[in-house]
Design a protein around this motif. Structure first.
Motif, PDB file in Angstrom:
ATOM      1  N   GLN A 125       0.812  -1.210   0.000  1.00 39.23           N
ATOM      2  CA  GLN A 125       0.000   0.000   0.000  1.00 39.23           C
ATOM      3  C   GLN A 125       0.851   1.268   0.000  1.00 39.23           C
ATOM      4  OE1 GLN A 125      -3.364  -0.466   0.192  1.00 39.23           O
ATOM      5  NE2 GLN A 125      -3.390  -2.635   0.704  1.00 39.23           N
ATOM      6  N   LYS A 139      -7.993  -2.689  -4.217  1.00 42.20           N
ATOM      7  CA  LYS A 139      -8.791  -3.786  -3.658  1.00 42.20           C
ATOM      8  C   LYS A 139      -8.855  -3.738  -2.134  1.00 42.20           C
ATOM      9  CE  LYS A 139      -7.877  -6.752  -7.589  1.00 42.20           C
ATOM     10  NZ  LYS A 139      -7.720  -8.103  -8.117  1.00 42.20           N
ATOM     11  N   ALA A 140      -8.140  -2.791  -1.546  1.00 39.53           N
ATOM     12  CA  ALA A 140      -8.059  -2.754  -0.080  1.00 39.53           C
ATOM     13  C   ALA A 140      -9.420  -2.686   0.620  1.00 39.53           C
ATOM     14  CB  ALA A 140      -7.158  -1.605   0.362  1.00 39.53           C
ATOM     15  N   PRO A 141     -10.420  -1.989   0.064  1.00 43.88           N
ATOM     16  CA  PRO A 141     -11.708  -1.975   0.775  1.00 43.88           C
ATOM     17  C   PRO A 141     -12.297  -3.375   0.956  1.00 43.88           C
ATOM     18  CG  PRO A 141     -11.690  -0.339  -0.979  1.00 43.88           C
ATOM     19  CD  PRO A 141     -10.418  -1.122  -1.112  1.00 43.88           C
ATOM     20  N   TYR A 142     -11.962  -4.294   0.048  1.00 40.05           N
ATOM     21  CA  TYR A 142     -12.463  -5.662   0.173  1.00 40.05           C
ATOM     22  C   TYR A 142     -11.406  -6.557   0.820  1.00 40.05           C
ATOM     23  CZ  TYR A 142     -14.847  -9.998  -1.116  1.00 40.05           C
ATOM     24  OH  TYR A 142     -15.486 -11.209  -1.078  1.00 40.05           O
ATOM     25  N   ASN A 144      -8.959  -6.581   3.165  1.00 41.06           N
ATOM     26  CA  ASN A 144      -8.226  -6.173   4.364  1.00 41.06           C
ATOM     27  C   ASN A 144      -8.570  -7.167   5.459  1.00 41.06           C
ATOM     28  OD1 ASN A 144     -10.549  -5.047   6.096  1.00 41.06           O
ATOM     29  ND2 ASN A 144     -10.793  -3.981   4.144  1.00 41.06           N
ATOM     30  N   PHE A 147     -12.117  -7.092   7.497  1.00 41.69           N
ATOM     31  CA  PHE A 147     -13.298  -7.429   6.698  1.00 41.69           C
ATOM     32  C   PHE A 147     -13.234  -8.902   6.272  1.00 41.69           C
ATOM     33  CE2 PHE A 147     -15.893  -6.301   2.638  1.00 41.69           C
ATOM     34  CZ  PHE A 147     -17.051  -6.740   3.250  1.00 41.69           C
TER      35      PHE A 147
ATOM     36  N   TYR B 330     -13.834  -5.835  -8.444  1.00 43.62           N
ATOM     37  CA  TYR B 330     -12.730  -6.530  -7.769  1.00 43.62           C
ATOM     38  C   TYR B 330     -11.490  -6.597  -8.663  1.00 43.62           C
ATOM     39  CZ  TYR B 330     -10.049 -10.370  -5.746  1.00 43.62           C
ATOM     40  OH  TYR B 330      -9.049 -11.136  -5.239  1.00 43.62           O
TER      41      TYR B 330
END
Lengths: 409, 474
Positions: A125, A139-142, A144, A147, B330
């Motif tokens: 990151q 893709k970090a929001p998904y 990590n 989560f 994605y």
């Protein structure tokens, strides 16, 4: 179809394990093997924790797929009000019951996400780092850890709940024979299938597909579903044949049921191939680097042998072997096909997961075996407990007479 | 224990099941019900229907004639949208052509006896839909008179087909599918054609039915061969029906275009095809059943089952839409993401939301038994699904093309009068064939329906009082 002269008297010794049956030792034997193997797996991990955890993940994905496939099977039988399958449904329900175990068995994975999953690396990151990865950022929001862990717990709890619910309700009908139970499970099977479809899709995406977080494929969830359903069928075939060998299910599960299970297995061999081919072919044809590299790793060098074996062993050989009617009706040949396909499904899971650990080529080791025996041992210990607890078939299911009298014609 | 207890088509131990055939006295009455419309004096309504269909067919002839004369420039095609209504209509019709074989072959392999009342009708629909589908790629090539170049055979020009193109695979897939569907349909028809031959009141009908019944006498040996052939054809048709729409999906999915290149396309297209095919069966069957007095053979139970399949396949299609969106996000590929966001909020958002409303939302009504057993609701939802599935192909084709990689070549595609006329005209061909079919061939498989009646069981004992048995009602 029967013409009415079938005796409906079930011999109690055919549908219940005897007190001295060897099957009653399954929980203890499998449990000891499981615990010992898990301990051995930890001991063997040594200085390669990533390889060890991925071997363990392979075992988890293989064994949990039996339970997930069984869940799909059972819910579909209720949804379609199927009659023929009642005599084998209880074995599938017993395969659903141990799903709660995975809530515990997944803990080592969830505690070591940073070892297994590359996307957890914070360096990816950091724009100033040489490891900076644009895709990891978007893709970090998904992808990590918090989560991911939350989602995993949700999948595991949902699977455990569905597994235990169908198991306990169906076994609850054994004494009462209450038709309300069937009605209720029929009603709930539709939402259960929808939950299973979403959970198994995203579980496959999260646990397996994100091992290589650059790669993506919309069909991936269907691919894992196809293999799961197949391995559940083959496991059930092997269990039926094993129980018959011990003199159980005599006059209950007949050659007609073998034949239908064989036909479904054949169908799912083709379905798996269809899905696998769709995924491979479209990626190969479009030849976009982001997606071909996943297959590149598996087709180049020493992994190519595993890929060829998968294509031959998961499709060509069982397709030809299961085609003749006779071979589906002979216990020995049906059993060979089922055992072979169980092995192939393990290879499939290995092929999906292990290239992450050993990009240079497959390195099957003792640890793969201990991980498999560990997870499988505990799973079948609970299965064995369920097997001995109740009758081997849903003895008061209102559709049982139809299943007992079932004939292919 | 009576035989009916074992026969789950007639009897269900949990909630009971209504019989597949309502109130038929005996086998002969089935023959009477189905054969009657073919022996009526031709009603005026039939001529009106034929006239209407023929006039639409005329529109097709004019549209295609003008296209051949003038070229594909008469359509709204333009750069960057080089594929427009023609390909949309092709996929639409091929999709509709899937229900017939699904009902005849796959439901047969799954021992779904309720199929017997609707399979003949659905198979006919399949063949007519495939005929309509074939028109579009054929005329799209521009120079229709050299369409035979699409076939691989040695010739003096040293021309050879491009085996790497999915469009060529379409040629093989659709033509093989059309052939096998027709064979399957015809095989099933033979015993019924013989029935019609034996009932014929005039010489011409007797000779014509006789020729096509190829000497069927209903002997034991005939039946044995017939059933073997039927099973083999069902086995061959099952992978075939899946392969056709799979290959149609390859037309899009082998490309690199965002919105087209996605691995779920093959099973997603097959699910959509079954979805649209069943909707078309409902659209046609609900009025046909009324017109030809088939209420006792095609019952509410049949419609309810079809509604459930529509609900299932609608949700499979919804799953695919959702996966496409999720994976587009994605993937992290901006082109993928843009293609899907543009579908939902771009210039074609209206088409996208029509598609979602018709395909994903409208079938949800079928969760309720009251609604899925109401013929009006069934019919209206089936129309919505037909519309939604046409729009699905429109959305896939046009929205992915209209915004190219280079914003300078972005455009908005609109159909011309001739696009619309050709599409409406193709319904003319479909309805013309259908109008002829319902007049000259038994629209329900007479021999097969008889096998699902309680009387077909060799151990059947008629009730003491001599009244008709209504299987399952104990």
């Amino acid at each position: 179809m029967s013409h009415g002269h079938h005796s409906m008297e079930l011999k109690p010794e055919a549908i219940r394990l005897a007190e001295n049956s060897t099957w009653r030792k399954l929980p203890m034997i499998a449990g000891i093997i499981g615990l010992a193997s898990l301990a051995a797996t930890m001991g063997l991990a040594g200085d390669d924790p990533k390889g060890a955890l991925l071997s363990y993940l392979t075992a988890l994905m293989f064994v949990i797929s039996i339970g997930v496939g069984a869940s799909f099977f059972v819910t579909i039988q209720f949804l379609t009000r199927a009659g023929w399958s009642v005599v084998v449904r209880r074995l599938m329900e017993n395969l659903m019951a141990p799903l709660f175990l995975f809530i515990v068995l997944f803990i080592p994975i969830l505690l070591n996400l940073d070892v297994i999953y590359k996307w957890t690396n914070p360096e990816l990151q950091n724009p100033d780092s040489p490891y900076f990865d644009y895709l990891a950022v978007v893709k970090a929001p998904y992808l990590n850890e918090s989560f991911f862990t939350g989602r995993s717990i949700f999948y595991l709890v949902a699977l455990a709940a569905i597994g235990w619910f169908f198991y306990s309700r169906s076994t609850g009908q054994d004494e009462s024979g209450d038709k309300e139970v069937t009605r209720k499970l029929q009603f709930l099977s539709a939402p259960a299938i929808m939950i299973l479809a979403l959970v198994s899709t995203f579980a496959a995406v999260d646990w397996v597909m994100t091992l290589d977080f650059h790669w993506f494929s919309t069909i991936f969830g269907v691919y894992w579903f196809a293999g799961s359903f197949l391995v559940a069928l083959c496991t059930t075939i092997l269990l039926v044949l094993g129980l018959k060998k011990s003199g159980l299910l005599d006059g209950v599960v007949t050659v007609e049921h073998y034949h239908d299970l064989g036909k479904l297995t054949f169908g799912f061999v083709v379905f798996w191939t269809y899905i696998a081919f769709s995924q491979y072919f479209l990626i190969w044809y479009a030849n976009i680097p982001e997606t071909t590299m996943w297959f590149g790793l598996r087709l180049d060098g020493t992994w190519s042998g595993a890929s060829v074996l998968l294509a031959l062993g998961h499709f060509v050989i069982p397709f030809a072997f299961l085609m003749p009617r006779t071979l589906k009706r002979i216990p020995l040949t049906l059993g060979i096909a089922a055992a072979w396909l169980v092995f192939m499904h393990y290879l499939d899971m290995y092929w999906l997961i292990m290239p992450t650990a050993h990009p240079e080529g497959p390195q099957p080791g003792l640890i793969d075996l201990t991980a498999l025996l560990g997870v499988g041992g505990l799973y079948f210990a609970v299965f064995g407990w369920a097997l001995g607890r109740r009758a081997l078939i849903p003895e008061k299911d209102p559709r049982l007479p139809e299943s007992l009298a079932f004939e292919n014609f | 224990m009576s035989a009916q207890v074992m026969d789950n088509a007639a009897y269900d131990p949990v909630d009971g099941r209504s019989p597949l055939v309502l109130g038929a006295k005996d086998f002969h009455e089935i023959t009477e019900i189905v054969a009657a419309p073919m022996e009526w004096k031709l009603p005026k309504a039939w001529f009106i229907a034929l006239g209407f269909s023929l006039s639409l067919l005329g529109l097709l002839a004019v549209s295609v004639g003008y296209l051949v004369w003038e070229g594909t420039g008469i359509w709204g095609l333009n750069s960057p949208v080089n594929w427009g209504w023609a390909i949309v209509n092709f996929v639409f019709w091929v999709g509709i052509g899937h229900a017939g074989t699904l009902i005849s072959a796959i439901l047969f392999l799954f021992r779904q006896k309720w199929r017997t009342s609707i399979n003949r009708f659905a198979e006919a629909m399949t063949i007519f839909a495939v005929a309509c589908a074939l028109i579009f790629p054929t005329i799209h090539v521009g120079r229709v008179w050299v369409i035979w170049w699409a076939l691989p055979f040695p010739n003096q020009m040293d021309m050879w087909v491009n085996f790497r193109s999915p469009l060529l695979w379409d040629v093989f897939a659709v033509s093989v599918y059309g052939t096998v569907s027709a064979l399957f349909w015809y095989t099933g028809l033979i015993p019924d054609l013989a029935t019609m031959r034996d009932r014929a009141k005039n010489r011409i009908a007797q000779v014509m039915y006789g020729i096509f019944a190829i000497g069927w006498r209903g002997s034991n040996r005939h039946w044995q061969h017939y059933e073997k052939a039927y099973l083999i054809l069902a086995g061959i048709s099952t992978p075939l029906v899946l392969s056709v729409h799979t290959i149609v999906s390859f037309d899009f999915a082998v490309s690199q275009l965002p919105g087209w290149h996605t691995t779920i396309f093959p099973p997603y297209f097959v699910a959509g095809a079954i979805f649209s095919g069943f909707a078309m069966v409902l659209t046609l069957m609900i009025p046909a059943r009324k017109l030809f007095g088939l209420e006792r053979l095609v019952t509410v139970r049949h419609f309810e089952n079809m509604a459930k399949i529509i609900l299932l396949t609608g949700m499979l299609v919804g799953y695919a839409y959702a996966m496409e969106f999720f994976i587009a996000w994605y993937s992290g590929v901006i082109y993928e993401q843009y293609a899907f966001v543009n579908r939902a909020v771009g210039p074609y958002a209206w088409a996208y939301w029509i598609m979602i409303a018709c395909n994903v939302i409208s079938p949800q009504l079928f969760w309720f038994k009251k609604l899925r057993t109401n013929l009006w609701v069934l019919w209206i939802v089936s129309i919505f699904v037909n519309i939604g599935m046409w729009f699905e192909r429109f959305v896939i084709t046009v929205t992915s093309l209209h915004r190219d990689f280079m914003p300078s070549s972005w455009g908005y595609y609109s159909p011309t009068f001739w696009d619309v006329a050709t599409f409406i005209g193709s319904f003319g061909l479909f309805f013309t064939l259908f109008t002829l079919f319902v007049r000259f061939l038994p629209i329900v498989a007479i021999a097969e329906v008889k096998t699902v009646m309680p009387e077909a069981d060799p151990h059947y004992h008629p009730p003491e009082d001599g009244t008709a048995a209504e299987g399952g009602k104990h």
